[in-house]
Design a protein around this motif. Structure first.
Motif, PDB file in Angstrom:
ATOM      1  N   TYR A  77      30.722  67.629  86.419  1.00 35.31           N
ATOM      2  CA  TYR A  77      31.964  67.290  85.720  1.00 35.31           C
ATOM      3  C   TYR A  77      32.258  68.189  84.525  1.00 35.31           C
ATOM      4  O   TYR A  77      33.205  67.932  83.779  1.00 35.31           O
ATOM      5  CB  TYR A  77      31.884  65.840  85.236  1.00 35.31           C
ATOM      6  CG  TYR A  77      31.729  64.839  86.353  1.00 35.31           C
ATOM      7  CD1 TYR A  77      32.808  64.453  87.130  1.00 35.31           C
ATOM      8  CD2 TYR A  77      30.481  64.273  86.647  1.00 35.31           C
ATOM      9  CE1 TYR A  77      32.676  63.534  88.162  1.00 35.31           C
ATOM     10  CE2 TYR A  77      30.330  63.354  87.672  1.00 35.31           C
ATOM     11  CZ  TYR A  77      31.427  62.998  88.428  1.00 35.31           C
ATOM     12  OH  TYR A  77      31.286  62.093  89.461  1.00 35.31           O
ATOM     13  N   VAL A  78      31.491  69.238  84.331  1.00 36.03           N
ATOM     14  CA  VAL A  78      31.570  70.026  83.102  1.00 36.03           C
ATOM     15  C   VAL A  78      32.973  70.551  82.841  1.00 36.03           C
ATOM     16  O   VAL A  78      33.566  70.304  81.770  1.00 36.03           O
ATOM     17  CB  VAL A  78      30.561  71.191  83.143  1.00 36.03           C
ATOM     18  CG1 VAL A  78      30.788  72.127  81.953  1.00 36.03           C
ATOM     19  CG2 VAL A  78      29.134  70.662  83.140  1.00 36.03           C
ATOM     20  N   LYS A  79      33.546  71.280  83.777  1.00 31.63           N
ATOM     21  CA  LYS A  79      34.830  71.931  83.519  1.00 31.63           C
ATOM     22  C   LYS A  79      35.958  70.920  83.366  1.00 31.63           C
ATOM     23  O   LYS A  79      36.864  71.090  82.538  1.00 31.63           O
ATOM     24  CB  LYS A  79      35.118  72.945  84.627  1.00 31.63           C
ATOM     25  CG  LYS A  79      34.136  74.116  84.595  1.00 31.63           C
ATOM     26  CD  LYS A  79      34.381  75.147  85.681  1.00 31.63           C
ATOM     27  CE  LYS A  79      33.352  76.280  85.589  1.00 31.63           C
ATOM     28  NZ  LYS A  79      33.530  77.304  86.653  1.00 31.63           N
ATOM     29  N   ALA A  80      35.907  69.831  84.145  1.00 37.50           N
ATOM     30  CA  ALA A  80      36.943  68.801  84.034  1.00 37.50           C
ATOM     31  C   ALA A  80      36.889  68.119  82.669  1.00 37.50           C
ATOM     32  O   ALA A  80      37.930  67.845  82.055  1.00 37.50           O
ATOM     33  CB  ALA A  80      36.773  67.767  85.146  1.00 37.50           C
ATOM     34  N   GLU A 133      46.583  57.026  75.422  1.00 41.18           N
ATOM     35  CA  GLU A 133      46.389  58.340  76.052  1.00 41.18           C
ATOM     36  C   GLU A 133      45.809  58.233  77.458  1.00 41.18           C
ATOM     37  O   GLU A 133      45.453  59.249  78.061  1.00 41.18           O
ATOM     38  CB  GLU A 133      45.477  59.202  75.175  1.00 41.18           C
ATOM     39  CG  GLU A 133      46.034  59.487  73.783  1.00 41.18           C
ATOM     40  CD  GLU A 133      45.136  60.404  72.972  1.00 41.18           C
ATOM     41  OE1 GLU A 133      44.816  61.510  73.466  1.00 41.18           O
ATOM     42  OE2 GLU A 133      44.738  60.015  71.858  1.00 41.18           O
ATOM     43  N   ARG A 134      45.743  57.042  78.006  1.00 44.18           N
ATOM     44  CA  ARG A 134      45.054  56.837  79.294  1.00 44.18           C
ATOM     45  C   ARG A 134      45.715  57.591  80.439  1.00 44.18           C
ATOM     46  O   ARG A 134      45.022  58.210  81.259  1.00 44.18           O
ATOM     47  CB  ARG A 134      44.958  55.345  79.614  1.00 44.18           C
ATOM     48  CG  ARG A 134      46.288  54.659  79.876  1.00 44.18           C
ATOM     49  CD  ARG A 134      46.128  53.140  79.886  1.00 44.18           C
ATOM     50  NE  ARG A 134      47.359  52.438  80.263  1.00 44.18           N
ATOM     51  CZ  ARG A 134      48.392  52.247  79.451  1.00 44.18           C
ATOM     52  NH1 ARG A 134      48.347  52.715  78.213  1.00 44.18           N
ATOM     53  NH2 ARG A 134      49.465  51.595  79.865  1.00 44.18           N
ATOM     54  N   GLN A 135      47.034  57.567  80.514  1.00 49.48           N
ATOM     55  CA  GLN A 135      47.700  58.231  81.635  1.00 49.48           C
ATOM     56  C   GLN A 135      47.606  59.755  81.504  1.00 49.48           C
ATOM     57  O   GLN A 135      47.458  60.464  82.512  1.00 49.48           O
ATOM     58  CB  GLN A 135      49.166  57.786  81.718  1.00 49.48           C
ATOM     59  CG  GLN A 135      49.344  56.306  82.025  1.00 49.48           C
ATOM     60  CD  GLN A 135      48.690  55.895  83.343  1.00 49.48           C
ATOM     61  OE1 GLN A 135      48.451  56.717  84.226  1.00 49.48           O
ATOM     62  NE2 GLN A 135      48.385  54.608  83.479  1.00 49.48           N
ATOM     63  N   THR A 136      47.685  60.256  80.290  1.00 48.83           N
ATOM     64  CA  THR A 136      47.514  61.697  80.068  1.00 48.83           C
ATOM     65  C   THR A 136      46.110  62.118  80.469  1.00 48.83           C
ATOM     66  O   THR A 136      45.909  63.191  81.061  1.00 48.83           O
ATOM     67  CB  THR A 136      47.769  62.042  78.597  1.00 48.83           C
ATOM     68  OG1 THR A 136      49.071  61.587  78.218  1.00 48.83           O
ATOM     69  CG2 THR A 136      47.671  63.548  78.366  1.00 48.83           C
ATOM     70  N   ALA A 137      45.129  61.270  80.162  1.00 43.66           N
ATOM     71  CA  ALA A 137      43.744  61.571  80.525  1.00 43.66           C
ATOM     72  C   ALA A 137      43.580  61.620  82.035  1.00 43.66           C
ATOM     73  O   ALA A 137      42.947  62.541  82.580  1.00 43.66           O
ATOM     74  CB  ALA A 137      42.809  60.525  79.918  1.00 43.66           C
ATOM     75  N   ASP A 197      44.461  67.136  87.467  1.00 40.23           N
ATOM     76  CA  ASP A 197      44.765  68.572  87.442  1.00 40.23           C
ATOM     77  C   ASP A 197      43.502  69.420  87.572  1.00 40.23           C
ATOM     78  O   ASP A 197      43.564  70.569  88.028  1.00 40.23           O
ATOM     79  CB  ASP A 197      45.496  68.938  86.140  1.00 40.23           C
ATOM     80  CG  ASP A 197      46.904  68.356  86.072  1.00 40.23           C
ATOM     81  OD1 ASP A 197      47.437  67.948  87.134  1.00 40.23           O
ATOM     82  OD2 ASP A 197      47.454  68.284  84.961  1.00 40.23           O
ATOM     83  N   SER A 198      42.359  68.871  87.174  1.00 41.48           N
ATOM     84  CA  SER A 198      41.078  69.580  87.287  1.00 41.48           C
ATOM     85  C   SER A 198      40.417  69.376  88.640  1.00 41.48           C
ATOM     86  O   SER A 198      39.297  69.851  88.865  1.00 41.48           O
ATOM     87  CB  SER A 198      40.125  69.110  86.176  1.00 41.48           C
ATOM     88  OG  SER A 198      40.601  69.472  84.899  1.00 41.48           O
ATOM     89  N   GLY A 199      41.089  68.641  89.529  1.00 45.41           N
ATOM     90  CA  GLY A 199      40.550  68.439  90.866  1.00 45.41           C
ATOM     91  C   GLY A 199      39.697  67.199  91.021  1.00 45.41           C
ATOM     92  O   GLY A 199      39.038  67.029  92.054  1.00 45.41           O
TER      93      GLY A 199
END
Length: 345
Positions: A228-231, A311-315, A321-323
């Motif tokens: 999960y590093v990059k996400a 901020e839950r939906q943005t998260a 977006d990170s897959g």
């Protein structure tokens, strides 16, 4: 009295030439992971790494782990390509929880008799895990120990080091009542609970070609642990992250409270995500209670992020977006009865 043949290390079961040949074969694998900071290369007595510039108060974060009895399934199936990824994942996901960026990784590969092709396959997986997490495979150790391991068997351990600015260490102290609990999907059982899984396989009599929703059981069980590093790095640039939890052995029940203040608990709604079919099959075949499943397996959630409710939906969108697959699975509440996690069943 007959003269005895002189003893050598090779006659004792250790092939130095094979070990040297393996080092030559894995040098390109290690080099493919190198990043800024690596000094020297594979083959020295120690790996050298120059700390990156730009930190005011740099703190090193370290973690070590193995892959447990998942190794036995890999040996039985003769599928070793993903085990090295598992090894890296279990270490880097742990140090990620503190907010650290992984810098380098060391591995320890032990066997009774060195099989260069097998060892190279495993180490190629380790290199892949390092590339996925952005850290360098800085070195390692290959130990050939006749009599210690059965023929064809090996064991693995790993060690990761990361860096974080002291002021940015995630301690969970910023968590507040009402914060959102974001669950990030796992890729399967990861590297936990395999002693129980193996017992389930014995009881069910299942073989490697059993299909679960069109996928072979063996492939589901040996799917590598998600890294999960990059996400998470991207998530921390997008929203305020108050805490992270790596969901390993012990599941949400044991691991999530480790990242929370003592006065807060997580209220989790299991209906907010679909438990993977693998876990449903394991529960049915082993006749395992839901409580036990939750205390052993990740139930489809491999990492948790705690963020402000607003901020839950943005998260979630950042993780998508990170897959990753991500879900709002609950919220933080005041801890009432000493339980760190409460499920809304």
């Amino acid at each position: 009295m007959d003269a005895l043949d002189p003893l050598t290390y090779r006659s004792a079961g250790v092939n130095i030439d094979a070990g040297n040949a393996l080092v030559d074969r894995i040098k390109p694998l290690a080099q493919s992971t190198y990043r800024a900071g690596v000094l020297g290369g594979i083959g020295g007595f120690g790996g050298l790494f120059a700390l990156p510039a730009g930190y005011r108060e740099p703190v090193l974060v370290s973690g070590t782990d193995g892959v447990g009895t998942k190794l036995l399934l890999a040996l039985e199936a003769n599928q070793h390509g993903g085990i090295g990824v598992d090894l890296v994942a279990m270490c880097v996901n742990d140090i990620l929880v503190s907010g650290a960026e992984p810098l380098w990784f060391l591995d320890y590969y032990a066997c009774g008799q060195l099989d260069k092709t097998l060892a190279e396959t495993v180490i190629a997986g380790i290199a892949e895990g390092c590339r996925q997490s952005g850290c360098a495979l800085l070195g390692g150790e290959t130990a050939e120990m006749p009599g210690m391991y059965p023929a064809g068997h090996y064991d693995l351990a790993g060690f990761a080091v990361g860096i974080v600015e002291k002021s940015e260490i995630l301690t969970g102290g910023a968590c507040r009542e009402g914060d959102a609990v974001i669950g990030i999907a796992s890729s399967g059982a990861h590297s936990n609970g395999y002693s129980l899984i193996r017992q389930i396989l014995v009881r069910s009599g299942a073989h490697a070609h059993v299909q679960i929703n069109g996928e072979p059981l063996v492939d589901l069980l040996l799917r590598p642990t998600r890294i999960y590093v990059k996400a998470i790095q991207s998530l921390r640039k997008t929203v305020t992250v108050h805490a992270l939890a790596h969901i390993t052995g012990g599941g949400l029940v044991e691991n999530l409270p480790r990242s929370l203040p003592e006065n807060l608990a997580a209220r989790i709604d299991p209906q907010t995500w679909q438990t993977p079919a693998l876990f449903q099959w394991l529960q049915e075949q082993g006749q395992i209670s839901t409580e036990e499943m939750r205390r052993v397996f990740n139930a489809g959630i491999g990492m948790v992020a705690i963020v402000p409710w607003a901020e839950r939906q943005t998260a979630v969108q950042s993780l998508l977006d990170s897959g990753e697959q991500a879900f709002v699975i609950g919220e933080l509440t005041a801890r009432q009865d000493g339980e760190g996690v409460a499920f809304l069943d």
